[in-house]
Each structure stands twice: as structure tokens, then as C-alpha cells.
Design a protein around this motif. Structure first.
Motif, mmCIF file in Angstrom:
data_model
loop_
_atom_site.group_PDB
_atom_site.id
_atom_site.type_symbol
_atom_site.label_atom_id
_atom_site.label_comp_id
_atom_site.label_asym_id
_atom_site.label_seq_id
_atom_site.Cartn_x
_atom_site.Cartn_y
_atom_site.Cartn_z
ATOM 1 N N GLN A 82 0.825 -1.199 0.000
ATOM 2 C CA GLN A 82 0.000 0.000 0.000
ATOM 3 C C GLN A 82 0.865 1.257 0.000
ATOM 4 O O GLN A 82 0.411 2.323 0.375
ATOM 5 N N GLY A 83 2.142 1.144 -0.413
ATOM 6 C CA GLY A 83 3.039 2.285 -0.438
ATOM 7 C C GLY A 83 3.636 2.578 0.929
ATOM 8 O O GLY A 83 4.327 3.554 1.116
ATOM 9 N N ASP A 84 3.380 1.695 1.890
ATOM 10 C CA ASP A 84 3.887 1.887 3.241
ATOM 11 C C ASP A 84 5.145 1.053 3.441
ATOM 12 O O ASP A 84 5.784 0.641 2.486
ATOM 13 N N SER A 85 5.479 0.764 4.665
ATOM 14 C CA SER A 85 6.647 -0.049 4.972
ATOM 15 C C SER A 85 6.432 -1.501 4.543
ATOM 16 O O SER A 85 5.314 -1.941 4.314
ATOM 17 N N VAL A 86 7.524 -2.230 4.480
ATOM 18 C CA VAL A 86 7.534 -3.616 4.023
ATOM 19 C C VAL A 86 7.275 -4.549 5.214
ATOM 20 O O VAL A 86 7.892 -4.386 6.265
ATOM 21 N N PRO A 87 6.373 -5.529 5.059
ATOM 22 C CA PRO A 87 6.164 -6.498 6.132
ATOM 23 C C PRO A 87 7.468 -7.236 6.469
ATOM 24 O O PRO A 87 8.221 -7.614 5.572
ATOM 25 N N VAL A 88 7.739 -7.413 7.734
ATOM 26 C CA VAL A 88 8.934 -8.106 8.191
ATOM 27 C C VAL A 88 8.877 -9.558 7.739
ATOM 28 O O VAL A 88 7.807 -10.175 7.725
ATOM 29 N N GLY A 89 10.025 -10.111 7.349
ATOM 30 C CA GLY A 89 10.076 -11.512 6.973
ATOM 31 C C GLY A 89 11.167 -11.824 5.977
ATOM 32 O O GLY A 89 11.960 -10.961 5.598
ATOM 33 N N SER A 90 11.176 -13.063 5.541
ATOM 34 C CA SER A 90 12.148 -13.554 4.578
ATOM 35 C C SER A 90 11.548 -13.481 3.174
ATOM 36 O O SER A 90 10.386 -13.842 2.973
ATOM 37 N N TYR A 91 12.334 -13.010 2.219
ATOM 38 C CA TYR A 91 11.875 -12.825 0.842
ATOM 39 C C TYR A 91 12.847 -13.463 -0.146
ATOM 40 O O TYR A 91 14.061 -13.361 0.029
ATOM 41 N N LYS A 92 12.290 -14.081 -1.193
ATOM 42 C CA LYS A 92 13.089 -14.518 -2.329
ATOM 43 C C LYS A 92 13.278 -13.309 -3.236
ATOM 44 O O LYS A 92 12.360 -12.519 -3.423
ATOM 45 N N VAL A 93 14.461 -13.192 -3.804
ATOM 46 C CA VAL A 93 14.834 -12.011 -4.581
ATOM 47 C C VAL A 93 14.902 -12.337 -6.068
ATOM 48 O O VAL A 93 15.401 -13.386 -6.466
ATOM 49 N N SER A 94 14.404 -11.403 -6.884
ATOM 50 C CA SER A 94 14.610 -11.474 -8.338
ATOM 51 C C SER A 94 14.745 -10.053 -8.860
ATOM 52 O O SER A 94 14.376 -9.094 -8.193
ATOM 53 N N GLY A 129 17.969 -18.133 -6.248
ATOM 54 C CA GLY A 129 18.701 -18.673 -5.110
ATOM 55 C C GLY A 129 19.104 -17.611 -4.093
ATOM 56 O O GLY A 129 19.873 -17.885 -3.177
ATOM 57 N N VAL A 130 18.592 -16.390 -4.253
ATOM 58 C CA VAL A 130 18.958 -15.289 -3.362
ATOM 59 C C VAL A 130 17.764 -14.967 -2.461
ATOM 60 O O VAL A 130 16.636 -14.859 -2.939
ATOM 61 N N THR A 131 18.020 -14.829 -1.177
ATOM 62 C CA THR A 131 16.975 -14.429 -0.231
ATOM 63 C C THR A 131 17.480 -13.252 0.599
ATOM 64 O O THR A 131 18.687 -13.004 0.690
ATOM 65 N N VAL A 132 16.542 -12.537 1.188
ATOM 66 C CA VAL A 132 16.878 -11.403 2.044
ATOM 67 C C VAL A 132 15.891 -11.374 3.208
ATOM 68 O O VAL A 132 14.743 -11.777 3.057
ATOM 69 N N GLU A 133 16.364 -10.923 4.342
ATOM 70 C CA GLU A 133 15.537 -10.814 5.538
ATOM 71 C C GLU A 133 15.260 -9.339 5.798
ATOM 72 O O GLU A 133 16.182 -8.540 5.920
ATOM 73 N N VAL A 134 13.964 -8.971 5.856
ATOM 74 C CA VAL A 134 13.577 -7.604 6.203
ATOM 75 C C VAL A 134 13.198 -7.610 7.676
ATOM 76 O O VAL A 134 12.361 -8.392 8.106
ATOM 77 N N LYS A 135 13.849 -6.722 8.441
ATOM 78 C CA LYS A 135 13.603 -6.633 9.881
ATOM 79 C C LYS A 135 12.781 -5.396 10.191
ATOM 80 O O LYS A 135 12.602 -4.527 9.345
ATOM 81 N N GLU A 136 12.304 -5.306 11.393
ATOM 82 C CA GLU A 136 11.499 -4.159 11.810
ATOM 83 C C GLU A 136 12.364 -2.898 11.865
ATOM 84 O O GLU A 136 13.528 -2.942 12.254
ATOM 85 N N GLY A 137 11.779 -1.767 11.454
ATOM 86 C CA GLY A 137 12.474 -0.484 11.490
ATOM 87 C C GLY A 137 13.213 -0.188 10.192
ATOM 88 O O GLY A 137 13.149 -0.935 9.221
ATOM 89 N N LYS A 138 13.925 0.940 10.183
ATOM 90 C CA LYS A 138 14.688 1.355 9.000
ATOM 91 C C LYS A 138 15.976 0.553 8.905
ATOM 92 O O LYS A 138 16.608 0.263 9.920
ATOM 93 N N GLN A 139 16.350 0.228 7.666
ATOM 94 C CA GLN A 139 17.573 -0.530 7.461
ATOM 95 C C GLN A 139 18.124 -0.324 6.067
ATOM 96 O O GLN A 139 17.397 0.043 5.146
ATOM 97 N N ASP A 140 19.417 -0.534 5.943
ATOM 98 C CA ASP A 140 20.091 -0.565 4.652
ATOM 99 C C ASP A 140 20.447 -2.019 4.406
ATOM 100 O O ASP A 140 21.000 -2.694 5.275
ATOM 101 N N ILE A 141 20.110 -2.510 3.210
ATOM 102 C CA ILE A 141 20.355 -3.908 2.870
ATOM 103 C C ILE A 141 21.186 -3.945 1.590
ATOM 104 O O ILE A 141 20.859 -3.250 0.620
ATOM 105 N N THR A 142 22.235 -4.747 1.584
ATOM 106 C CA THR A 142 23.015 -4.978 0.368
ATOM 107 C C THR A 142 22.743 -6.403 -0.082
ATOM 108 O O THR A 142 22.853 -7.343 0.708
ATOM 109 N N ILE A 143 22.365 -6.550 -1.348
ATOM 110 C CA ILE A 143 22.097 -7.867 -1.925
ATOM 111 C C ILE A 143 23.121 -8.103 -3.029
ATOM 112 O O ILE A 143 23.219 -7.318 -3.966
ATOM 113 N N GLU A 144 23.883 -9.182 -2.896
ATOM 114 C CA GLU A 144 24.838 -9.573 -3.921
ATOM 115 C C GLU A 144 24.220 -10.695 -4.730
ATOM 116 O O GLU A 144 23.862 -11.741 -4.170
#
Length: 146
Positions: A82-94, A129-144
Motif C-alpha cells: 500500500q506504499g507503506d513499509s515492508v512487512p517483516v520476513g524472509s523474501y526470495k529475490v529477483s 537462489g537469493v533471499t533477504v531478511e527484512v527486519k522491523e524499522g529502517k535498514q540498509d540492505i546490500t544484496i549480492e
């Protein structure tokens, strides 16, 4: 073989359009997931270099797909359904290449869109084969992508 490539390009375009939606605002679409949320500024790299084109998609496997368009520096700002923050959890990346219309005066359809230097296995959450974990609050994530 040529038909298969054209069909593949069409499918990528349709998936991209369905993920990004048509805009229009309002409260249409599924309700926002409940529970903790985070906001993420994501940097995507491949072979040590920033990925500066395409649409990054995060899929939690439960119907929540989050997307963001590449910035010139390889960063993606991810927003929830809804244009808001991302639900916390594990995500597959593409990462999906953006479809481009045929050039003016073209007599043939362009081939399937690609992101130069990015292997096609990263175009699908099921094969990346790439996953990322989104945690609560603001964060910077690097995905290789590797």
C-alpha cells in the motif's frame, strides 16, 4: 525458437506490469498485511558492481510481492503493497529487466529484454537462489547476486 523468445519477452512485460500496477491511488487491491514492518533502502550488486537497471522484486511466498525500480547508483527503495513499509520476513529475490517499446520504424519485435551482465537465473525468484531478511524499522540492505 524466435516465437519462444517473443513469448518470453511478453511474459516478462506482463509480470512487470502486474507487479507494478496501474497506479491510480486509492484503497484498491489487497489489504496491507498486519504485523511489524520495516523500511529498506536496498543496494544490489553483481560481480562487485552496482546493478543500475531493472526492477527488484521481493516475494515472501505468501502473496506479498514488493518491488522497486533501480536508481542510477544501484539503489532501490522498497515500499509495501500500500506504499507503506515492508512487512517483516524472509523474501526470495529477483530482478526483472524493464520492457522497452520497439524503436520507431522497427519492422521486427525486439528480443526479450535483458539486463546486461546479469545472468537470466536472477530474473525469477524461483531460480535466483537469493533471499533477504527484512527486519522491523529502517535498514540498509546490500544484496549480492551470486
Amino acid at each position: 525458437m524466435r516465437f519462444a523468445k517473443k513469448l518470453s519477452a511478453l511474459m516478462v512485460a506482463l509480470v512487470t506490469m502486474s507487479v507494478l500496477g496501474c497506479g491510480g491511488g486509492g484503497a484498491s487491491g489487497p489489504p496491507a498485511p498486519k504485523g511489524p514492518k520495516g523500511s529498506a533502502k536496498v543496494k544490489v550488486t553483481h560481480a562487485g558492481k552496482p546493478v543500475t537497471e531493472g526492477i527488484l522484486m521481493l516475494d515472501n511466498g505468501n502473496g506479498s510481492i514488493i518491488s522497486g525500480k533501480a536508481g542510477a547508483d544501484g539503489s532501490f527503495t522498497m515500499n509495501g503493497p500500500q506504499g507503506d513499509s515492508v512487512p517483516v520476513g524472509s523474501y526470495k529475490v529477483s530482478i526483472s529487466p524493464e520492457s522497452k517499446p520497439p524503436a520507431a520504424g522497427a519492422t521486427t519485435m525486439p528480443g526479450p529484454p535483458k539486463i546486461e551482465g546479469i545472468p537470466e537465473k536472477f530474473y525469477s525468484a524461483g531460480t535466483s537462489g537469493v533471499t533477504v531478511e527484512v527486519k522491523e524499522g529502517k535498514q540498509d540492505i546490500t544484496i549480492e547476486l551470486k
